[in-house]
Design an enzyme around this catalytic site. Structure first.
Site, PDB file in Angstrom:
ATOM      1  N   LYS A 196       0.833  -1.200   0.000  1.00 39.91           N
ATOM      2  CA  LYS A 196       0.000   0.000   0.000  1.00 39.91           C
ATOM      3  C   LYS A 196       0.879   1.266   0.000  1.00 39.91           C
ATOM      4  CE  LYS A 196      -3.799  -2.241   2.586  1.00 39.91           C
ATOM      5  NZ  LYS A 196      -4.548  -2.201   3.869  1.00 39.91           N
ATOM      6  N   TYR A 240     -11.865  -3.822  -3.502  1.00 44.02           N
ATOM      7  CA  TYR A 240     -12.522  -3.933  -2.196  1.00 44.02           C
ATOM      8  C   TYR A 240     -14.036  -3.932  -2.403  1.00 44.02           C
ATOM      9  CZ  TYR A 240      -8.190  -3.173   0.431  1.00 44.02           C
ATOM     10  OH  TYR A 240      -6.935  -3.300   0.977  1.00 44.02           O
TER      11      TYR A 240
HETATM   12  P1  ADP Z   1      -7.006  -7.330   5.923  1.00 45.27           P
HETATM   13  O1  ADP Z   1      -6.281  -6.285   5.114  1.00 45.27           O
HETATM   14  O2  ADP Z   1      -6.210  -7.753   7.125  1.00 45.27           O
HETATM   15  O3  ADP Z   1      -7.492  -8.492   5.087  1.00 45.27           O
HETATM   16  P2  ADP Z   1      -9.774  -6.325   5.978  1.00 45.27           P
HETATM   17  O4  ADP Z   1     -10.027  -6.982   4.661  1.00 45.27           O
HETATM   18  O5  ADP Z   1     -10.713  -6.629   7.094  1.00 45.27           O
HETATM   19  O6  ADP Z   1      -8.298  -6.614   6.525  1.00 45.27           O
HETATM   20  O7  ADP Z   1      -9.768  -4.740   5.769  1.00 45.27           O
HETATM   21  C1  ADP Z   1      -9.162  -4.158   4.642  1.00 45.27           C
HETATM   22  C2  ADP Z   1      -8.336  -2.967   5.072  1.00 45.27           C
HETATM   23  O8  ADP Z   1      -9.217  -1.957   5.583  1.00 45.27           O
HETATM   24  C3  ADP Z   1      -7.356  -3.218   6.205  1.00 45.27           C
HETATM   25  O9  ADP Z   1      -6.127  -3.759   5.741  1.00 45.27           O
HETATM   26  C4  ADP Z   1      -7.190  -1.834   6.804  1.00 45.27           C
HETATM   27  O10 ADP Z   1      -6.295  -1.033   6.051  1.00 45.27           O
HETATM   28  C5  ADP Z   1      -8.599  -1.239   6.648  1.00 45.27           C
HETATM   29  N1  ADP Z   1      -9.440  -1.456   7.839  1.00 45.27           N
HETATM   30  C6  ADP Z   1     -10.171  -2.558   8.109  1.00 45.27           C
HETATM   31  N2  ADP Z   1     -10.845  -2.406   9.264  1.00 45.27           N
HETATM   32  C7  ADP Z   1     -10.566  -1.180   9.706  1.00 45.27           C
HETATM   33  C8  ADP Z   1     -10.976  -0.419  10.849  1.00 45.27           C
HETATM   34  N3  ADP Z   1     -11.835  -0.892  11.723  1.00 45.27           N
HETATM   35  N4  ADP Z   1     -10.460   0.817  11.017  1.00 45.27           N
HETATM   36  C9  ADP Z   1      -9.606   1.332  10.107  1.00 45.27           C
HETATM   37  N5  ADP Z   1      -9.183   0.681   9.007  1.00 45.27           N
HETATM   38  C10 ADP Z   1      -9.647  -0.564   8.802  1.00 45.27           C
END
Ligand code: ADP
Length: 195
Positions: free
Chosen positions: A9, A49
């Site tokens: 990122k 996403y």
């Molecule tokens: P991961 O990247 O570990 O697979 P997720 O798919 O749940 O996690 O979330 C995507 C991205 O969104 C995360 O990597 C993070 O950058 C951001 N994110 C997720 N949940 C939160 C949160 N509660 N607060 C802030 N940023 C978040």
């Protein structure tokens, strides 16, 4: 053999961590089959996403559990509003500056890469993981600043996600086939057998 997608990122690229992050994947023997630097469009990140009910609920539940474990109030009653807000911030963040996209190949590559990357919140991510070693950002800080966690990396969550995500960032001709040391050392059953 599985293939999985990693995005370094904007925080990882801007901090000059691309080489060190790549080394973590190379040193376990994963084969790098594609790599490019991209300044992503809104459409790319929006497709990447997907704002599904499942994703919003997962994002909401993970954060809620962490707030509760820390004894902090979690004042976000609605997973849709919370998830939508996180997604908007993420899209803005991912398209704000160059990122590096990689495809890695190997036995159980999807879960192996997730293990190396660590937990979503860097401060809770174990030492030895990429997020745990290179960041200590928290849900509380990122939420108070109204921004997504700066956790350096995206890595596909499962094989179906990996196959879909690879297609967003790479064409088939950008995925290379070549001889890698692990093709012999790990995957060739006849490698080094005494004759
Ligand atoms: P991961 O990247 O570990 O697979 P997720 O798919 O749940 O996690 O979330 C995507 C991205 O969104 C995360 O990597 C993070 O950058 C951001 N994110 C997720 N949940 C939160 C949160 N509660 N607060 C802030 N940023 C978040």
């Amino acid at each position: 053999m599985e293939k999985t997608l990693v995005l370094i990122k904007p925080d990882g690229v801007a901090r000059g961590l691309t080489g060190q992050i790549l080394a973590r994947f190379e040193q376990v023997g994963l084969k790098l089959v594609a790599m490019k630097m991209v300044h992503a469009s809104h459409e790319d990140v929006d497709r990447h996403y997907a704002l599904t009910e499942e994703w919003m609920m997962a994002v909401y539940s993970k954060a809620k559990a962490k707030y509760e474990a820390e004894g902090r109030p979690f004042d976000y009653p609605d997973h849709k509003a919370y998830g939508g807000e996180i997604k908007r911030g993420l899209v803005d963040f991912l398209k704000s500056a160059p990122i590096v996209a990689l495809v890695l190949e190997g036995e159980m590559a999807v879960s192996l890469v997730r293990k190396l990357v660590g937990a979503t919140e860097p401060a809770s991510s174990a030492p030895g993981t990429i997020r745990g070693d290179f960041s200590h950002d928290t849900y509380a800080l990122s939420n108070s600043q109204n921004r997504p966690l700066r956790n350096l990396i995206h890595a596909s969550g499962n094989l179906e996600e990996a196959n879909n995500e690879i297609k967003i960032w790479f064409t088939d001709t950008e995925l290379y086939k070549y001889e890698h040391a692990f093709d012999a050392v790990q995957y060739d059953p006849k490698w080094f057998l005494p004759s």
